[in-house]
Design a protein around this motif. Structure first.
Motif, PDB file in Angstrom:
ATOM      1  N   UNK A 170      -6.531  -2.140   4.406  1.00 55.36           N
ATOM      2  CA  UNK A 170      -5.150  -1.083   4.828  1.00 55.36           C
ATOM      3  C   UNK A 170      -4.801  -0.349   4.515  1.00 55.36           C
ATOM      4  N   UNK A 171      -4.297   1.140   4.634  1.00 50.35           N
ATOM      5  CA  UNK A 171      -2.934   1.767   3.568  1.00 50.35           C
ATOM      6  C   UNK A 171      -4.166   3.273   4.131  1.00 50.35           C
ATOM      7  N   UNK A 172      -3.247   3.859   3.347  1.00 49.58           N
ATOM      8  CA  UNK A 172      -2.586   5.282   3.653  1.00 49.58           C
ATOM      9  C   UNK A 172      -3.684   6.133   3.431  1.00 49.58           C
ATOM     10  N   UNK A 173      -4.875   6.152   2.877  1.00 53.42           N
ATOM     11  CA  UNK A 173      -5.998   6.588   2.940  1.00 53.42           C
ATOM     12  C   UNK A 173      -7.168   6.475   3.307  1.00 53.42           C
ATOM     13  N   UNK A 174      -6.887   4.789   4.108  1.00 52.79           N
ATOM     14  CA  UNK A 174      -7.787   5.080   5.519  1.00 52.79           C
ATOM     15  C   UNK A 174      -7.090   5.320   6.314  1.00 52.79           C
ATOM     16  N   UNK A 250      -2.075   1.481  -1.685  1.00 46.11           N
ATOM     17  CA  UNK A 250      -1.148   1.524  -1.032  1.00 46.11           C
ATOM     18  C   UNK A 250      -0.791   1.785   0.614  1.00 46.11           C
ATOM     19  N   UNK A 251       0.774   1.494   1.273  1.00 48.79           N
ATOM     20  CA  UNK A 251       1.292   1.827   2.900  1.00 48.79           C
ATOM     21  C   UNK A 251       1.265   3.363   2.902  1.00 48.79           C
ATOM     22  N   UNK A 252       2.148   3.774   1.837  1.00 52.32           N
ATOM     23  CA  UNK A 252       1.821   5.046   2.461  1.00 52.32           C
ATOM     24  C   UNK A 252       2.150   5.366   0.513  1.00 52.32           C
ATOM     25  N   UNK A 253       1.899   6.425   0.401  1.00 51.48           N
ATOM     26  CA  UNK A 253       1.154   7.726  -0.719  1.00 51.48           C
ATOM     27  C   UNK A 253       2.207   7.178  -1.843  1.00 51.48           C
ATOM     28  N   UNK A 341      -0.386 -17.632  10.928  1.00 49.26           N
ATOM     29  CA  UNK A 341       0.768 -17.811  10.246  1.00 49.26           C
ATOM     30  C   UNK A 341      -0.515 -16.611   8.742  1.00 49.26           C
ATOM     31  N   UNK A 342      -2.139 -16.441   9.156  1.00 50.19           N
ATOM     32  CA  UNK A 342      -2.829 -16.029   8.270  1.00 50.19           C
ATOM     33  C   UNK A 342      -2.366 -14.750   8.379  1.00 50.19           C
ATOM     34  N   UNK A 343      -2.077 -14.153   9.753  1.00 43.88           N
ATOM     35  CA  UNK A 343      -2.682 -13.014  10.331  1.00 43.88           C
ATOM     36  C   UNK A 343      -0.936 -11.769   9.814  1.00 43.88           C
ATOM     37  N   UNK A 344      -0.213 -13.162   9.075  1.00 40.33           N
ATOM     38  CA  UNK A 344       1.287 -12.997   8.108  1.00 40.33           C
ATOM     39  C   UNK A 344       1.353 -12.303   7.285  1.00 40.33           C
ATOM     40  N   UNK A 345       0.572 -12.644   6.428  1.00 42.53           N
ATOM     41  CA  UNK A 345      -0.140 -12.566   5.606  1.00 42.53           C
ATOM     42  C   UNK A 345      -0.775 -11.692   4.658  1.00 42.53           C
ATOM     43  N   UNK A 346      -1.613 -11.072   6.172  1.00 40.41           N
ATOM     44  CA  UNK A 346      -2.391 -10.313   5.721  1.00 40.41           C
ATOM     45  C   UNK A 346      -1.155  -8.312   5.739  1.00 40.41           C
ATOM     46  N   UNK A 347      -2.146  -7.428   5.878  1.00 43.48           N
ATOM     47  CA  UNK A 347      -1.620  -6.575   6.203  1.00 43.48           C
ATOM     48  C   UNK A 347      -1.685  -5.012   7.114  1.00 43.48           C
ATOM     49  N   UNK A 348      -2.103  -6.047   7.997  1.00 41.14           N
ATOM     50  CA  UNK A 348      -1.863  -5.474   9.586  1.00 41.14           C
ATOM     51  C   UNK A 348      -0.799  -5.093   9.817  1.00 41.14           C
ATOM     52  N   UNK A 349      -0.304  -3.968  10.933  1.00 40.18           N
ATOM     53  CA  UNK A 349       0.387  -4.025  11.140  1.00 40.18           C
ATOM     54  C   UNK A 349       0.629  -2.453  12.659  1.00 40.18           C
ATOM     55  N   UNK A 350       0.567  -3.616  13.518  1.00 41.79           N
ATOM     56  CA  UNK A 350       0.624  -3.042  14.959  1.00 41.79           C
ATOM     57  C   UNK A 350       1.603  -2.076  15.004  1.00 41.79           C
ATOM     58  N   UNK A 351       2.974  -1.888  14.353  1.00 41.18           N
ATOM     59  CA  UNK A 351       3.752  -1.563  14.503  1.00 41.18           C
ATOM     60  C   UNK A 351       3.744  -0.015  13.551  1.00 41.18           C
ATOM     61  N   UNK A 353       3.759   3.192  11.288  1.00 40.78           N
ATOM     62  CA  UNK A 353       3.922   4.710  11.365  1.00 40.78           C
ATOM     63  C   UNK A 353       2.396   5.010  10.464  1.00 40.78           C
ATOM     64  N   UNK A 354       1.566   5.783  10.483  1.00 43.72           N
ATOM     65  CA  UNK A 354       0.384   5.971  10.241  1.00 43.72           C
ATOM     66  C   UNK A 354       1.158   7.534   8.753  1.00 43.72           C
ATOM     67  N   UNK A 355       0.741   6.807   7.767  1.00 46.11           N
ATOM     68  CA  UNK A 355       0.961   7.883   6.640  1.00 46.11           C
ATOM     69  C   UNK A 355      -0.261   8.918   6.782  1.00 46.11           C
ATOM     70  N   UNK A 356      -0.825   9.856   6.512  1.00 45.84           N
ATOM     71  CA  UNK A 356      -2.009   9.948   5.844  1.00 45.84           C
ATOM     72  C   UNK A 356      -2.461  10.819   4.672  1.00 45.84           C
ATOM     73  N   UNK A 357      -1.414  11.125   3.938  1.00 47.34           N
ATOM     74  CA  UNK A 357      -1.767  11.543   2.705  1.00 47.34           C
ATOM     75  C   UNK A 357      -1.462  13.183   2.581  1.00 47.34           C
ATOM     76  N   UNK A 358      -1.529  14.084   4.000  1.00 46.73           N
ATOM     77  CA  UNK A 358      -1.791  15.338   4.054  1.00 46.73           C
ATOM     78  C   UNK A 358      -0.814  15.901   3.246  1.00 46.73           C
ATOM     79  N   UNK A 359      -1.613  17.077   2.928  1.00 47.38           N
ATOM     80  CA  UNK A 359      -0.290  18.628   2.468  1.00 47.38           C
ATOM     81  C   UNK A 359       0.125  19.100   4.427  1.00 47.38           C
TER      82      UNK A 359
END
Length: 385
Positions: A170-174, A250-253, A341-351, A353-359
């Protein structure tokens, strides 16, 4: 120095684990040859996207990058066969990795490209017939395609090709925050089978790939990286807008500077770059992507080397690699840790706000059309030309 050049955010695929196709860049804003000339010397460069072959000037980009880089690999979905073949005729030493997400039915469902498997497979066959050596598959493993992991590896092995793997990230890139492995033991079992196939080969390169896939089991269980992350110190990404970043995980750019407006030395040694490096040192995402792991494996080579020696000795004693060598896998099996507990260790975040890194200009175009419509119109215009 190890670099990745994201030449475009435009993409014709509709991958279920990546929403980049919904957030394309504007062609006129995408990284120019002039900016590419300002990049530093590199021992390896990856060209990626979006879909790099959407750019009609990709040959010019490759030509410039070969003045700076010892080795170049392009990551592609393999759809633009004629363009790929034409480029490889001029640059037979280049590497091509075609993303195929499993056997035919699975791949076409995940990637959302009509006849995507056949197009990618036929492209690879043509490249091999041309005598291209550095070609192969790239697969992002998830619950849906994990059972196809070893069968696809065997196809690549029979064809004498490379086989690169990844897991969901999971990241802004994807443009994604909800990716997660649901059935970890099942996916890990398929990785275990692949690790043993690789260790059983006679290729030292495949032995190191076995270690990488061992690390992917560790990653999908949400554990700390097996090797330090040195992104932004000797490795970088540059996006279509000329923004230099530590990585694409990264989560945000995170921006170290802009090569359109700065020289490389000015950017790389700037206060902004130092601030990003501080963040990298404290990063808790524990990514295990080849872009960050490959340089780390070179830098800390004694770690994978010792792992390989131990496991080759096991093979000599007729003992195979087991995913249960990982304590966390045993703990999950023995109910010492829960799925939640393992799910909390992942980067999955259903809440999230996606930063797409666009201009801003790229965001503006999405007010009137969807990303899919923009790219479809773009490609239609290219076909007319």
């Amino acid at each position: 120095m190890n670099g990745t050049v994201i030449v475009t955010y435009r993409c014709n695929a509709r991958c279920s684990m990546c929403n980049r196709y919904k957030a394309p860049s504007k062609p006129e804003e995408e990284i120019s040859i002039e900016t590419i000339r300002k990049l530093p010397k590199m021992y390896f460069t990856n060209i990626t996207g979006g879909e790099p072959f959407i750019r009609t000037d990709l040959k010019d980009i490759v030509r410039e990058l070969y003045k700076k880089s010892d080795r170049i690999v392009i990551s592609t979905n393999g759809f633009f066969t004629d363009r790929i073949v034409e480029l490889c005729r001029e640059f037979p030493q280049i590497g091509i990795r075609i993303s195929i997400e499993g056997l035919e039915k699975t791949n076409n469902e995940i990637r959302g490209l009509e006849n995507g498997f056949q197009r990618g497979y036929e492209t690879l066959k043509k490249l091999r017939e041309m005598g291209m050596k550095d070609v192969g598959f790239g697969m992002t493993v998830q619950d849906k395609n994990a059972p196809d992991l070893v069968p696809l590896y065997k196809i690549s092995d029979e064809m004498g090709m490379e086989f690169a793997t990844a897991s969901l990230h999971n990241s802004f890139y994807f443009v994604e925050a909800k990716n997660i492995i649901h059935d970890r033991p099942m996916v890990a079992q398929n990785f275990e089978d692949l690790v043993n196939e690789l260790l059983n080969s006679k290729s030292p390169k495949k032995w190191f790939r076995a270690y990488f896939n061992h690390g992917l089991i560790n990653y999908i269980y949400g554990q700390k990286r097996l090797l330090p992350c040195d992104m932004s110190f000797d490795t970088f990404f540059i996006d279509p807008y000329g923004d230099v970043m530590p990585c694409n995980g990264t989560k945000d750019k995170e921006v170290m500077g802009n090569l359109n407006r700065q020289s490389w030395d000015e950017l790389w040694n700037s206060p902004e770059a130092e601030e990003v490096r501080k963040k990298v040192r404290c990063c808790d995402r524990d990514c295990w992507m080849i872009g960050s792991v490959s340089p780390a494996m070179h830098k800390y080579i004694w770690v994978p080397m010792w792992w390989i020696v131990r496991h080759k000795l096991k093979f000599w004693k007729k003992k195979k690699y087991s995913m249960y060598e990982n304590k966390i896998v045993r703990d999950y099996r023995d109910h010492k840790v829960s799925k939640e507990e393992l799910d909390k260790c992942s980067t999955c975040d259903l809440c999230a706000v996606i930063n797409d890194g666009l201009s801003e200009a790229s965001k503006e175009q999405l007010k009137e059309k969807t990303g899919e419509e923009i790219v479809a119109a773009d490609l239609a215009a290219q076909m007319k030309e």
